[in-house]
Design a protein around this motif. Structure first.
Motif, PDB file in Angstrom:
ATOM      1  N   PRO A   1      31.872  -3.386 -78.580  1.00 46.89           N
ATOM      2  CA  PRO A   1      31.998  -4.386 -78.812  1.00 46.89           C
ATOM      3  C   PRO A   1      33.308  -3.672 -79.248  1.00 46.89           C
ATOM      4  CG  PRO A   1      30.712  -4.644 -79.960  1.00 46.89           C
ATOM      5  CD  PRO A   1      30.105  -3.451 -79.170  1.00 46.89           C
ATOM      6  N   LEU A   2      34.956  -3.992 -78.889  1.00 51.88           N
ATOM      7  CA  LEU A   2      36.244  -3.376 -79.009  1.00 51.88           C
ATOM      8  C   LEU A   2      36.113  -3.615 -80.265  1.00 51.88           C
ATOM      9  CD1 LEU A   2      38.040  -4.069 -75.986  1.00 51.88           C
ATOM     10  CD2 LEU A   2      36.955  -2.260 -76.003  1.00 51.88           C
ATOM     11  N   SER A   3      36.419  -4.342 -80.651  1.00 49.53           N
ATOM     12  CA  SER A   3      36.258  -4.605 -82.742  1.00 49.53           C
ATOM     13  C   SER A   3      35.393  -5.313 -83.208  1.00 49.53           C
ATOM     14  CB  SER A   3      37.431  -5.552 -83.212  1.00 49.53           C
ATOM     15  OG  SER A   3      37.420  -7.208 -82.353  1.00 49.53           O
ATOM     16  N   ALA A   4      35.318  -4.900 -84.773  1.00 45.91           N
ATOM     17  CA  ALA A   4      34.211  -5.773 -85.072  1.00 45.91           C
ATOM     18  C   ALA A   4      33.930  -6.729 -85.294  1.00 45.91           C
ATOM     19  CB  ALA A   4      34.791  -5.083 -87.092  1.00 45.91           C
ATOM     20  N   ASP A   5      34.031  -7.623 -84.420  1.00 42.61           N
ATOM     21  CA  ASP A   5      33.288  -9.397 -84.686  1.00 42.61           C
ATOM     22  C   ASP A   5      33.603  -9.289 -83.148  1.00 42.61           C
ATOM     23  OD1 ASP A   5      36.120  -8.573 -83.928  1.00 42.61           O
ATOM     24  OD2 ASP A   5      37.418 -11.196 -85.298  1.00 42.61           O
ATOM     25  N   ALA A   6      34.019  -8.369 -82.186  1.00 47.11           N
ATOM     26  CA  ALA A   6      33.657  -9.013 -80.952  1.00 47.11           C
ATOM     27  C   ALA A   6      32.057  -8.570 -80.862  1.00 47.11           C
ATOM     28  CB  ALA A   6      34.467  -8.346 -80.200  1.00 47.11           C
ATOM     29  N   VAL A   7      32.804  -9.872 -79.419  1.00 45.91           N
ATOM     30  CA  VAL A   7      31.412  -9.802 -78.401  1.00 45.91           C
ATOM     31  C   VAL A   7      31.781  -8.364 -77.527  1.00 45.91           C
ATOM     32  CG1 VAL A   7      31.219 -11.685 -78.026  1.00 45.91           C
ATOM     33  CG2 VAL A   7      32.224 -11.191 -76.854  1.00 45.91           C
ATOM     34  N   PRO A   8      30.499  -7.497 -77.283  1.00 47.29           N
ATOM     35  CA  PRO A   8      30.191  -6.764 -76.154  1.00 47.29           C
ATOM     36  C   PRO A   8      31.377  -6.837 -74.929  1.00 47.29           C
ATOM     37  CG  PRO A   8      28.596  -7.436 -76.652  1.00 47.29           C
ATOM     38  CD  PRO A   8      28.801  -8.233 -77.466  1.00 47.29           C
TER      39      PRO A   8
ATOM     40  N   LEU B   1      41.307 -22.083 -83.081  1.00 50.19           N
ATOM     41  CA  LEU B   1      40.108 -22.684 -82.716  1.00 50.19           C
ATOM     42  C   LEU B   1      38.897 -21.586 -83.314  1.00 50.19           C
ATOM     43  CD1 LEU B   1      40.776 -24.091 -79.368  1.00 50.19           C
ATOM     44  CD2 LEU B   1      39.729 -25.603 -81.501  1.00 50.19           C
ATOM     45  N   GLY B   2      39.504 -20.865 -83.656  1.00 49.44           N
ATOM     46  CA  GLY B   2      37.914 -19.626 -84.159  1.00 49.44           C
ATOM     47  C   GLY B   2      37.577 -18.721 -82.855  1.00 49.44           C
ATOM     48  N   VAL B   3      38.293 -19.206 -81.768  1.00 53.30           N
ATOM     49  CA  VAL B   3      38.090 -18.239 -81.004  1.00 53.30           C
ATOM     50  C   VAL B   3      38.112 -15.960 -81.074  1.00 53.30           C
ATOM     51  CG1 VAL B   3      38.140 -18.023 -78.084  1.00 53.30           C
ATOM     52  CG2 VAL B   3      37.950 -20.270 -79.769  1.00 53.30           C
ATOM     53  N   VAL B   4      39.648 -15.874 -81.824  1.00 57.09           N
ATOM     54  CA  VAL B   4      39.798 -14.937 -81.686  1.00 57.09           C
ATOM     55  C   VAL B   4      40.547 -14.467 -83.269  1.00 57.09           C
ATOM     56  CG1 VAL B   4      40.419 -14.928 -79.427  1.00 57.09           C
ATOM     57  CG2 VAL B   4      41.723 -15.195 -81.034  1.00 57.09           C
ATOM     58  N   GLY B   5      41.183 -13.578 -83.079  1.00 51.30           N
ATOM     59  CA  GLY B   5      41.362 -13.106 -85.100  1.00 51.30           C
ATOM     60  C   GLY B   5      42.252 -12.268 -84.341  1.00 51.30           C
ATOM     61  N   TRP B   6      42.677 -11.762 -85.420  1.00 52.42           N
ATOM     62  CA  TRP B   6      44.135 -10.902 -85.426  1.00 52.42           C
ATOM     63  C   TRP B   6      42.774  -9.201 -85.652  1.00 52.42           C
ATOM     64  CZ3 TRP B   6      48.791 -10.292 -84.184  1.00 52.42           C
ATOM     65  CH2 TRP B   6      49.511  -8.943 -84.713  1.00 52.42           C
TER      66      TRP B   6
ATOM     67  N   HIS C   1      46.961 -10.200 -75.557  1.00 60.19           N
ATOM     68  CA  HIS C   1      45.214 -10.725 -76.211  1.00 60.19           C
ATOM     69  C   HIS C   1      44.629  -9.083 -76.723  1.00 60.19           C
ATOM     70  CE1 HIS C   1      41.646 -12.724 -74.890  1.00 60.19           C
ATOM     71  NE2 HIS C   1      41.395 -12.455 -76.177  1.00 60.19           N
ATOM     72  N   PHE C   2      44.490  -8.537 -75.503  1.00 59.18           N
ATOM     73  CA  PHE C   2      43.566  -7.336 -74.720  1.00 59.18           C
ATOM     74  C   PHE C   2      44.175  -6.055 -76.399  1.00 59.18           C
ATOM     75  CE2 PHE C   2      43.005  -2.930 -74.285  1.00 59.18           C
ATOM     76  CZ  PHE C   2      40.988  -3.353 -73.326  1.00 59.18           C
ATOM     77  N   GLY C   3      45.733  -5.883 -76.452  1.00 59.80           N
ATOM     78  CA  GLY C   3      45.755  -4.938 -77.792  1.00 59.80           C
ATOM     79  C   GLY C   3      45.895  -6.017 -79.160  1.00 59.80           C
ATOM     80  N   LEU C   4      45.889  -7.113 -79.525  1.00 57.96           N
ATOM     81  CA  LEU C   4      46.230  -7.273 -80.586  1.00 57.96           C
ATOM     82  C   LEU C   4      45.416  -9.297 -80.797  1.00 57.96           C
ATOM     83  CD1 LEU C   4      49.504  -8.833 -79.952  1.00 57.96           C
ATOM     84  CD2 LEU C   4      49.334  -6.534 -81.100  1.00 57.96           C
ATOM     85  N   PHE C   5      44.484  -9.203 -80.206  1.00 54.46           N
ATOM     86  CA  PHE C   5      43.652 -10.003 -80.453  1.00 54.46           C
ATOM     87  C   PHE C   5      42.038  -9.440 -80.696  1.00 54.46           C
ATOM     88  CE2 PHE C   5      47.769 -12.013 -80.439  1.00 54.46           C
ATOM     89  CZ  PHE C   5      47.444 -13.025 -81.774  1.00 54.46           C
ATOM     90  N   THR C   6      40.650 -10.250 -81.076  1.00 54.57           N
ATOM     91  CA  THR C   6      39.948  -9.623 -80.408  1.00 54.57           C
ATOM     92  C   THR C   6      39.665 -10.148 -79.228  1.00 54.57           C
ATOM     93  OG1 THR C   6      38.467 -10.984 -82.889  1.00 54.57           O
ATOM     94  CG2 THR C   6      37.342 -10.979 -80.539  1.00 54.57           C
ATOM     95  N   TYR C   7      39.554  -8.677 -78.638  1.00 53.00           N
ATOM     96  CA  TYR C   7      39.055  -8.763 -76.967  1.00 53.00           C
ATOM     97  C   TYR C   7      37.362  -8.767 -76.273  1.00 53.00           C
ATOM     98  CZ  TYR C   7      40.141  -8.455 -71.859  1.00 53.00           C
ATOM     99  OH  TYR C   7      40.382  -8.728 -70.812  1.00 53.00           O
ATOM    100  N   PRO C   8      36.183  -9.407 -75.777  1.00 54.81           N
ATOM    101  CA  PRO C   8      37.257 -10.965 -75.192  1.00 54.81           C
ATOM    102  C   PRO C   8      37.437 -12.107 -76.025  1.00 54.81           C
ATOM    103  CG  PRO C   8      35.272 -10.769 -74.324  1.00 54.81           C
ATOM    104  CD  PRO C   8      35.363  -9.099 -75.137  1.00 54.81           C
ATOM    105  N   MET C   9      36.508 -12.824 -76.903  1.00 54.83           N
ATOM    106  CA  MET C   9      35.855 -13.383 -78.503  1.00 54.83           C
ATOM    107  C   MET C   9      35.707 -13.094 -79.600  1.00 54.83           C
ATOM    108  SD  MET C   9      33.999 -15.929 -76.484  1.00 54.83           S
ATOM    109  CE  MET C   9      34.695 -16.503 -75.407  1.00 54.83           C
ATOM    110  N   ARG C  10      35.340 -13.518 -80.593  1.00 62.13           N
ATOM    111  CA  ARG C  10      34.343 -13.292 -81.224  1.00 62.13           C
ATOM    112  C   ARG C  10      33.198 -13.618 -81.260  1.00 62.13           C
ATOM    113  NH1 ARG C  10      36.383 -16.716 -86.407  1.00 62.13           N
ATOM    114  NH2 ARG C  10      35.434 -15.437 -87.326  1.00 62.13           N
ATOM    115  N   ALA C  11      32.259 -12.346 -81.504  1.00 61.29           N
ATOM    116  CA  ALA C  11      31.272 -12.674 -81.310  1.00 61.29           C
ATOM    117  C   ALA C  11      30.163 -14.296 -82.133  1.00 61.29           C
ATOM    118  CB  ALA C  11      30.432 -11.182 -81.940  1.00 61.29           C
ATOM    119  N   ALA C  12      31.200 -14.401 -83.451  1.00 57.03           N
ATOM    120  CA  ALA C  12      30.622 -15.474 -84.564  1.00 57.03           C
ATOM    121  C   ALA C  12      31.015 -16.800 -83.584  1.00 57.03           C
ATOM    122  CB  ALA C  12      31.232 -15.479 -85.874  1.00 57.03           C
ATOM    123  N   PHE C  13      31.772 -16.745 -82.661  1.00 56.35           N
ATOM    124  CA  PHE C  13      32.443 -18.197 -82.058  1.00 56.35           C
ATOM    125  C   PHE C  13      30.551 -18.578 -81.616  1.00 56.35           C
ATOM    126  CE2 PHE C  13      34.169 -20.006 -77.825  1.00 56.35           C
ATOM    127  CZ  PHE C  13      34.730 -21.124 -78.962  1.00 56.35           C
TER     128      PHE C  13
END
Length: 282
Positions: free
Chosen positions: A102-109, A163-168, A270-282
């Motif tokens: 995961p690149l951030s806490a809420d991201a899928v690997p 849509l909740g696909v990504v977060g800040w 997308h890569f630098g500012l938001f959840t990448y590639p998408m939120r795990a909870a999505f």
């Protein structure tokens, strides 16, 4: 990743496609990259069949060929392009440059490979069909690229947030440099070469003379680009189709370079500012 690898030569070969003075020599660098990969065990002998078939397709689509030969060449290319994009052709041992994490806490690997197969599509489109590579000057290229990137970022990233696909999630991980290099020289080039430089361009040529031809070609290519993102679900297909429409507009007004720059800009935001590639909870 070590500085000197077969992919270093592949990066160079892709960069050589852009300046007209070096474009004819890009195949030399590509051949060197493949030879290096062979010596390193990154490709098996069976992989040599695929560039050979692409060369056959290039010979068939020449203007001097008859209609049946050209149709066969395009069909062969489309089949090979789909299989190369999906990594379904045997003989490749692509390098894993980023291990899944995961690149951030809420991201899928997220993990990333440096591919030898998918970039072949870009080389074929640019060298066999010579689509418009840029606008008439730097301003005519950068203007459409910036406008398309800004529109795609506002619409696609805004909708993805809604849509909740990504977060800040602002970040720049240690692997960001190789991600950016791969995205700039291989990923966006291959995708834009296929969907804009080939599909949109060929449909525009087929429908030339009709008032709706260029816009229909843009829309069809964008819709197919969306469908190519089916693995992410309907939300990701919708977002990709909207982004594809922006890239198509950039291509129409500023050539392949404008489409690649718009695509790269959105991917980097997308890569630098938001959840990448998408939120795990999505």
């Amino acid at each position: 990743m070590p500085l000197l690898t077969p992919w270093s030569a592949l990066f160079l070969a892709a960069a050589m496609l852009w300046p007209p003075a070096t474009r004819r020599w890009a195949l030399v660098a590509l051949t060197a990259a493949w030879g290096w990969a062979w010596m390193d065990g990154a490709i098996d002998p069976v992989a040599l069949a695929w560039p050979a078939l692409l060369a056959g397709a290039a010979a068939l689509v020449r203007p001097a060929s008859g209609p049946a030969a050209r149709a066969a060449g395009h069909a062969l290319f489309l089949l090979l392009a789909a299989l190369l994009f999906l990594h379904l052709l045997p003989g490749f041992h692509n390098l894993q440059a980023i291990a899944p994490a995961p690149l951030s806490a809420d991201a899928v690997p997220f993990g990333m490979y440096l591919n030898l197969d998918k970039p072949l599509v870009a080389f074929w489109v640019v060298l066999a069909l010579a689509p418009p590579m840029a606008g008439r000057d730097a301003r005519a290229t950068l203007g459409p690229a910036i406008l398309a990137c800004a529109a795609a970022a506002a619409v696609c990233l805004g909708l993805a947030l809604a849509l909740g696909v990504v977060g800040w999630a602002p970040k720049w991980p240690e692997a960001g440099t190789i991600w950016l290099l791969n995205n700039a020289l291989l990923v966006t080039l291959a995708e834009e070469a296929l969907f804009r430089g080939y599909l949109q361009q060929q449909l525009s040529l087929r429908w030339r003379g009709r008032p709706w031809g260029d816009w229909a070609a843009l829309a069809v290519a964008a819709a197919l680009f969306g469908l190519a993102h089916y693995a992410g679900g309907w939300q990701w297909m919708l977002l990709a189709a909207l982004a594809g429409a922006a890239y198509g507009a950039a291509y129409r007004h500023g050539g392949l370079a404008a489409a690649v720059l718009a695509h790269l800009g959105l991917n980097a935001a997308h890569f630098g500012l938001f959840t990448y590639p998408m939120r795990a909870a999505f």
